[in-house]
Design an enzyme around this catalytic site. Structure first.
Site, PDB file in Angstrom:
ATOM      1  N   TRP A 203       0.851  -1.185   0.000  1.00 13.08           N
ATOM      2  CA  TRP A 203       0.000   0.000   0.000  1.00 13.08           C
ATOM      3  C   TRP A 203       0.900   1.252   0.000  1.00 13.08           C
ATOM      4  O   TRP A 203       1.870   1.330   0.743  1.00 13.08           O
ATOM      5  CB  TRP A 203      -0.909   0.016   1.246  1.00 13.08           C
ATOM      6  CG  TRP A 203      -1.712   1.271   1.322  1.00 13.08           C
ATOM      7  CD1 TRP A 203      -2.862   1.547   0.674  1.00 13.08           C
ATOM      8  CD2 TRP A 203      -1.386   2.450   2.078  1.00 13.08           C
ATOM      9  NE1 TRP A 203      -3.288   2.818   0.958  1.00 13.08           N
ATOM     10  CE2 TRP A 203      -2.403   3.407   1.815  1.00 13.08           C
ATOM     11  CE3 TRP A 203      -0.335   2.815   2.922  1.00 13.08           C
ATOM     12  CZ2 TRP A 203      -2.396   4.682   2.384  1.00 13.08           C
ATOM     13  CZ3 TRP A 203      -0.336   4.079   3.485  1.00 13.08           C
ATOM     14  CH2 TRP A 203      -1.365   4.993   3.215  1.00 13.08           C
ATOM     15  N   ASP A 371     -15.703   8.836  -0.457  1.00 16.20           N
ATOM     16  CA  ASP A 371     -16.309   8.021   0.602  1.00 16.20           C
ATOM     17  C   ASP A 371     -17.013   8.894   1.653  1.00 16.20           C
ATOM     18  O   ASP A 371     -16.483   9.940   2.045  1.00 16.20           O
ATOM     19  CB  ASP A 371     -15.159   7.235   1.261  1.00 16.20           C
ATOM     20  CG  ASP A 371     -15.642   6.121   2.152  1.00 16.20           C
ATOM     21  OD1 ASP A 371     -16.849   5.997   2.340  1.00 16.20           O
ATOM     22  OD2 ASP A 371     -14.768   5.375   2.643  1.00 16.20           O
ATOM     23  N   ARG A 447     -10.160  -3.326   7.603  1.00 14.99           N
ATOM     24  CA  ARG A 447     -10.777  -1.993   7.545  1.00 14.99           C
ATOM     25  C   ARG A 447     -12.254  -2.076   7.950  1.00 14.99           C
ATOM     26  O   ARG A 447     -13.117  -1.478   7.336  1.00 14.99           O
ATOM     27  CB  ARG A 447     -10.647  -1.381   6.151  1.00 14.99           C
ATOM     28  CG  ARG A 447     -10.603   0.141   6.201  1.00 14.99           C
ATOM     29  CD  ARG A 447     -10.813   0.788   4.832  1.00 14.99           C
ATOM     30  NE  ARG A 447     -10.591   2.218   4.922  1.00 14.99           N
ATOM     31  CZ  ARG A 447     -11.159   3.105   4.122  1.00 14.99           C
ATOM     32  NH1 ARG A 447     -11.983   2.717   3.163  1.00 14.99           N
ATOM     33  NH2 ARG A 447     -10.913   4.372   4.259  1.00 14.99           N
ATOM     34  N   LYS A 480     -15.948   6.445  -9.055  1.00 14.61           N
ATOM     35  CA  LYS A 480     -14.673   5.879  -8.565  1.00 14.61           C
ATOM     36  C   LYS A 480     -15.038   4.559  -7.891  1.00 14.61           C
ATOM     37  O   LYS A 480     -15.777   4.549  -6.909  1.00 14.61           O
ATOM     38  CB  LYS A 480     -14.024   6.850  -7.576  1.00 14.61           C
ATOM     39  CG  LYS A 480     -12.718   6.355  -6.970  1.00 14.61           C
ATOM     40  CD  LYS A 480     -12.086   7.461  -6.134  1.00 14.61           C
ATOM     41  CE  LYS A 480     -10.896   7.014  -5.335  1.00 14.61           C
ATOM     42  NZ  LYS A 480     -10.424   8.050  -4.413  1.00 14.61           N
ATOM     43  N   TRP A 481     -14.557   3.461  -8.421  1.00 13.84           N
ATOM     44  CA  TRP A 481     -14.918   2.100  -7.970  1.00 13.84           C
ATOM     45  C   TRP A 481     -13.778   1.592  -7.096  1.00 13.84           C
ATOM     46  O   TRP A 481     -12.744   1.177  -7.604  1.00 13.84           O
ATOM     47  CB  TRP A 481     -15.127   1.208  -9.186  1.00 13.84           C
ATOM     48  CG  TRP A 481     -15.611  -0.177  -8.931  1.00 13.84           C
ATOM     49  CD1 TRP A 481     -15.016  -1.152  -8.171  1.00 13.84           C
ATOM     50  CD2 TRP A 481     -16.795  -0.774  -9.471  1.00 13.84           C
ATOM     51  NE1 TRP A 481     -15.748  -2.294  -8.209  1.00 13.84           N
ATOM     52  CE2 TRP A 481     -16.850  -2.103  -8.998  1.00 13.84           C
ATOM     53  CE3 TRP A 481     -17.825  -0.324 -10.307  1.00 13.84           C
ATOM     54  CZ2 TRP A 481     -17.886  -2.978  -9.341  1.00 13.84           C
ATOM     55  CZ3 TRP A 481     -18.841  -1.205 -10.655  1.00 13.84           C
ATOM     56  CH2 TRP A 481     -18.870  -2.513 -10.165  1.00 13.84           C
ATOM     57  N   ASP A 482     -13.990   1.605  -5.808  1.00 14.93           N
ATOM     58  CA  ASP A 482     -12.924   1.289  -4.848  1.00 14.93           C
ATOM     59  C   ASP A 482     -13.021  -0.168  -4.386  1.00 14.93           C
ATOM     60  O   ASP A 482     -14.062  -0.818  -4.536  1.00 14.93           O
ATOM     61  CB  ASP A 482     -13.054   2.251  -3.648  1.00 14.93           C
ATOM     62  CG  ASP A 482     -11.727   2.524  -2.962  1.00 14.93           C
ATOM     63  OD1 ASP A 482     -10.765   1.771  -3.185  1.00 14.93           O
ATOM     64  OD2 ASP A 482     -11.655   3.497  -2.182  1.00 14.93           O
ATOM     65  N   ASN A 484     -11.199  -2.074  -0.963  1.00 11.21           N
ATOM     66  CA  ASN A 484     -10.217  -1.776   0.084  1.00 11.21           C
ATOM     67  C   ASN A 484      -9.798  -2.932   0.979  1.00 11.21           C
ATOM     68  O   ASN A 484      -9.269  -2.693   2.066  1.00 11.21           O
ATOM     69  CB  ASN A 484     -10.735  -0.628   0.952  1.00 11.21           C
ATOM     70  CG  ASN A 484     -10.634   0.695   0.227  1.00 11.21           C
ATOM     71  OD1 ASN A 484      -9.565   1.077  -0.240  1.00 11.21           O
ATOM     72  ND2 ASN A 484     -11.753   1.390   0.093  1.00 11.21           N
ATOM     73  N   CYS A 530      -9.968   1.815  -8.470  1.00  8.92           N
ATOM     74  CA  CYS A 530      -9.205   2.164  -7.271  1.00  8.92           C
ATOM     75  C   CYS A 530      -9.209   0.946  -6.366  1.00  8.92           C
ATOM     76  O   CYS A 530     -10.177   0.192  -6.335  1.00  8.92           O
ATOM     77  CB  CYS A 530      -9.887   3.353  -6.579  1.00  8.92           C
ATOM     78  SG  CYS A 530      -9.106   3.839  -5.030  1.00  8.92           S
ATOM     79  N   ASP A 552      -2.425   5.665  -3.103  1.00  9.72           N
ATOM     80  CA  ASP A 552      -2.853   6.567  -2.028  1.00  9.72           C
ATOM     81  C   ASP A 552      -1.696   7.437  -1.550  1.00  9.72           C
ATOM     82  O   ASP A 552      -1.898   8.362  -0.769  1.00  9.72           O
ATOM     83  CB  ASP A 552      -3.405   5.764  -0.836  1.00  9.72           C
ATOM     84  CG  ASP A 552      -4.890   5.477  -1.003  1.00  9.72           C
ATOM     85  OD1 ASP A 552      -5.525   6.078  -1.889  1.00  9.72           O
ATOM     86  OD2 ASP A 552      -5.414   4.647  -0.238  1.00  9.72           O
TER      87      ASP A 552
HETATM   88  C1  DGJ Z   1      -9.082   4.261  -0.576  1.00  7.98           C
HETATM   89  C2  DGJ Z   1      -8.832   5.114  -1.782  1.00  7.98           C
HETATM   90  O1  DGJ Z   1      -7.615   4.793  -2.356  1.00  7.98           O
HETATM   91  C3  DGJ Z   1      -8.888   6.578  -1.369  1.00  7.98           C
HETATM   92  O2  DGJ Z   1      -8.587   7.385  -2.465  1.00  7.98           O
HETATM   93  C4  DGJ Z   1     -10.250   6.879  -0.821  1.00  7.98           C
HETATM   94  O3  DGJ Z   1     -11.206   6.744  -1.822  1.00  7.98           O
HETATM   95  C5  DGJ Z   1     -10.547   5.947   0.341  1.00  7.98           C
HETATM   96  N1  DGJ Z   1     -10.368   4.568  -0.015  1.00  7.98           N
HETATM   97  C6  DGJ Z   1     -11.944   6.144   0.832  1.00  7.98           C
HETATM   98  O4  DGJ Z   1     -12.283   5.262   1.808  1.00  7.98           O
END
Ligand code: DGJ
Length: 736
Positions: A203, A371, A447, A480-482, A484, A530, A552
């Site tokens: 990351w 977010d 998370r 923006k399709w995240d 995480n 993303c 990030d």
């Molecule tokens: C991770 C993304 O990389 C960030 O740019 C942002 O969108 C956060 N998530 C939001 O939780």
């Protein structure tokens, strides 16, 4: 162009001409034997390359060939099979009804077609009959009749070859695939030691380039995380020890896939190197009843005899023009401001409108609400899955906010993390069974969230409906399709016990299915991928989202490594890069507004800081940057990239620590070079040699200075001056 000639055994030799590269292989007693991949050769018959000596007496020979020198243990194969005399890693392994896994492949027939037939609806390079030719080899396992169709597409104008395999169970019994790679090539030992170049990371430090000498044994870069991942990108290149940006052999192998992958580079005692890529066999097993087929993801070779720069430029052109699709492939992307690093979760409609107002004044074209706009999402502890607008934050609803943003002249974009579910959410209350889990086993959490089971149709239907509802409720131009977190305890209630080995791959196919439904229903939508930054930045995601959040880590100095690493495979147009605050939120480093802008102007440009807090001077600089980006858009996003100085190349050099790259338009009429001083040194001497220009042309910079192309490339620009840490310069040239 694909030619065939007959070998001494009366079998076909295939010569694929892709741009200025050749890829040659043949059938030999039915075995598919690799002969050559590299800069173009004129001969079609290269069977003399096949003979290998040096095998020892313990190696078995196939029962059906009489050549004393032929042994599967050392033969250079195109798609190596399992347990039939080749002890190196196999590309295919079929478990049969009796439990045995010996697998063999023998050529049966072939067909050559213009263009590139689509194997299925999933991500792959596309090409019409003027752009490519495809060879389809049909091979069979003589023992059980299982059919293997090997697809080879040679691009006409690019030294790129795409490969994939379709395995059809044409036997009488059910089988299980234990390994099913997309491509494999055995390179003969050449004079110089070889290295593997790959992109590792974590990351905030994605796609760090590393070159490592080959060893006698295996080197592997892979993912077992359910996503292509921050840790390794699905790419590796085989390069000579002496290969540089501008000279030497470089064969890049890129896998168009977003899930568990494996790229293995295995060198045998005779110096033959097998490079293979495909779905990671760990935790993979795919059942095929008679009549069923399995299609592997596609692998792409970029073949360069002129160094790494050319290898990358081939990937860039191919992925930009023949992988990215839809409305936004060629349309100029809007300069955006994203509120994440400006506000994190603490925002409301008023704050967003205030940022949008300043953005509009600077010529920025879109505001992206990140977010925190839905459910009760005021931190990362809840609400994923509850995709309903939080009207305490967005008072009057989404429609009203978007109208307000549009009235300022800006488009509006929104953030989703569709594949996730928070245990604290209405969705989890209603459907705890929808998250990926193993009954009776603790669920690992990351998370504060779980992953939805994307193999389930009901989950995908829910997501499609709820997202479509939001997307049709207002004038939304961008998503923006995240994503995480990675997968754990990967099992699915929809799969029988003996099919749980299909879970990881079916997850990825489920993701592609949802992406396909959304992009089909909303064809004008610009999707930005993303995954906690660039954690799933892979070619397959570019098939749906032509731009991707690179990392990030928005620190300009850190971004030099990340962006230049990313550029080994991915075009500038796919790299989303933003100017963020100083001191930077990730590193605390201070960098000037000018340099932050110069570094972010390496792809899809934007801002990610609270514009309302900028000084007047910064606001003026911002307007200038937006204007410059508009002027330079075409050369950056459609030009060819040349990496001039990699940060790692000069750490201890007398020129201090710096980085430089440039873009040149395809017709060489325009160029843009960027030079960044990471850490200066005393009395530095900087001659920056440019690349890719027309040597015979005269170029003028924006101050009217004129230079010959040959001078700029051979002697360079004299940038000698007392630079300070973090200084940078952008130079624009136009052919006279
Ligand atoms: C991770 C993304 O990389 C960030 O740019 C942002 O969108 C956060 N998530 C939001 O939780």
């Amino acid at each position: 162009m694909i030619k065939t000639v007959l070998s001494k055994t009366g079998e076909p030799i295939f010569h694929l001409r892709a741009g200025d590269a050749s890829y040659v292989f043949s059938s030999f007693h039915g075995f598919l034997i690799h002969l050559y991949m590299g800069p173009a050769v004129a001969d079609d018959d290269l069977e003399y390359l096949m003979v290998r000596v040096g095998h020892d007496s313990v190696v078995p020979r196939p029962a059906d060939t009489s050549e004393y020198w032929f042994s599967c243990d050392i033969a250079p194969f195109e798609y190596p099979a399992n347990q039939t005399g080749d002890y190196r890693p196999s590309a295919i392994s079929v478990a049969h009804a009796d439990g045995s896994t010996a697998t063999a492949l023998r050529y049966v027939s072939h067909e050559i077609v213009s263009g590139k037939p689509a194997a299925d609806k999933y991500p792959a390079v596309y090409a019409d009959e003027n752009e490519a030719d495809t060879l389809i080899i049909t091979a069979k396992d003589p023992a059980d009749g299982v059919t293997f169709r090997l697809y080879y597409t040679a691009m006409r104008d690019l030294p790129a070859v795409c490969r994939r395999v379709i395995i059809e169970n044409t036997s009488d019994n059910a089988i299980d695939l234990e390994r099913a790679y997309s491509a494999s090539v055995d390179f003969a030992a050449v004079g110089e030691p070889m290295e593997l170049l790959h992109l590792w990371g974590t990351w905030g430090r994605e796609r760090t380039m590393e070159r490592t000498p080959l060893l006698h044994g295996s080197l592997t870069v892979d993912s077992r995380r359910g996503a292509s991942s921050h840790h390794h990108n699905p790419f590796a290149a085989l390069v000579g020890k002496s290969t540089t940006e501008t000279a030497g052999m470089a064969v890049g192998l890129s896998l168009i896939y977003s899930g568990n992958f494996d790229i293995t580079c295995d060198t045998d005692p005779f110096g033959c190197t097998r490079l293979m890529a495909g779905i990671n066999p760990t935790d993979f097993r795919w059942h095929l009843d008679p009549g069923e087929s399995f299609v592997t993801p596609e692998a792409v070779f970029s073949i360069s005899g002129e160094g790494l720069g050319k290898m990358s430029r081939t990937f860039h052109r191919l992925y930009r023009k023949n992988l990215c699709r839809g409305e936004w492939r060629d349309t100029i992307r809007p300069v955006l401001v994203n509120n994440w690093e400006a506000t994190y979760f603490k925002f409301d409609d008023e704050k967003l409108l205030a940022i949008a107002k300043d953005a509009a004044d600077a010529g920025i074209e879109m505001l992206v609400m990140d977010d925190g706009w839905f459910g009760q999402r005021n931190d990362d502890k809840s609400s994923l899955g509850d995709w309903f607008v939080n009207e305490e934050k967005i008072r009057g609803g989404l429609g009203k906010l978007v109208e307000g943003i549009n009235a300022l002249g800006l488009k509006f974009g929104i953030w989703f993390e569709p594949e996730m579910i928070s245990p604290v959410s209405k969705l989890y209350e209603a459907h705890p069974e929808w998250c990926i889990h193993v009954e009776g086993r603790d669920k690992s959490i990351a998370r504060n969230q779980y992953v939805l089971d994307m193999t389930r149709e009901d989950v995908r239907d829910y997501l499609f409906e709820v997202m479509s509802g939001v997307l049709s409720s207002a004038n939304i131009a961008y998503v923006k399709w995240d994503f995480n977190r990675n997968l754990t305890e990967a099992a699915s209630a929809t799969l029988a016990a003996d099919r749980q080995g299909e879970m990881f791959h079916r997850y990825v196919l489920g993701l592609y299915d949802l992406l396909d439904r959304i992009t089909t229903a909303f064809p004008k939508l610009l999707l930005e991928g993303c995954s906690s930054g660039g954690g799933r930045y892979d070619p397959a995601m570019l098939y749906y989202s032509p731009q991707y959040w690179t990392s990030d880590d928005t620190d300009a100095m850190e971004r030099l490594n990340i962006q230049l690493g990313t550029s080994f495979v991915y075009p500038a147009s796919s790299m989303s890069c933003h100017v963020s605050a100083s001191p930077n939120h990730q590193t605390g480093r201070q960098t000037s507004f000018v340099t932050r802008g110069n570094v972010a102007m390496a792809g899809a440009f934007g801002y990610e800081l609270d514009l309302t807090k900028l000084t007047d001077e910064e606001k003026e600089l911002m307007s200038k940057q937006v204007d410059a980006y508009h002027r330079y858009y075409n050369v950056i996003n459609q030009g060819d990239l040349y990496r001039l100085i990699m940060p790692a190349d000069c750490v201890n050099g007398k020129i201090g620590h710096c980085a430089a790259w440039m873009y040149v338009s395809e017709d060489k009429s325009e160029a843009l070079a960027t030079f960044v001083v990471i850490r200066t040194s005393i009395h530095p001497v900087y001659f920056l040699k440019l690349q890719g220009l027309d040597p015979d042309a005269v170029y003028a910079d924006d101050n009217g200075n004129e230079y010959c192309g040959s001078t700029l490339m051979n002697a360079g620009l004299n940038l000698t001056k007392n630079w300070k840490d973090g200084d940078s310069l952008v130079m624009h040239f136009v052919k006279k």
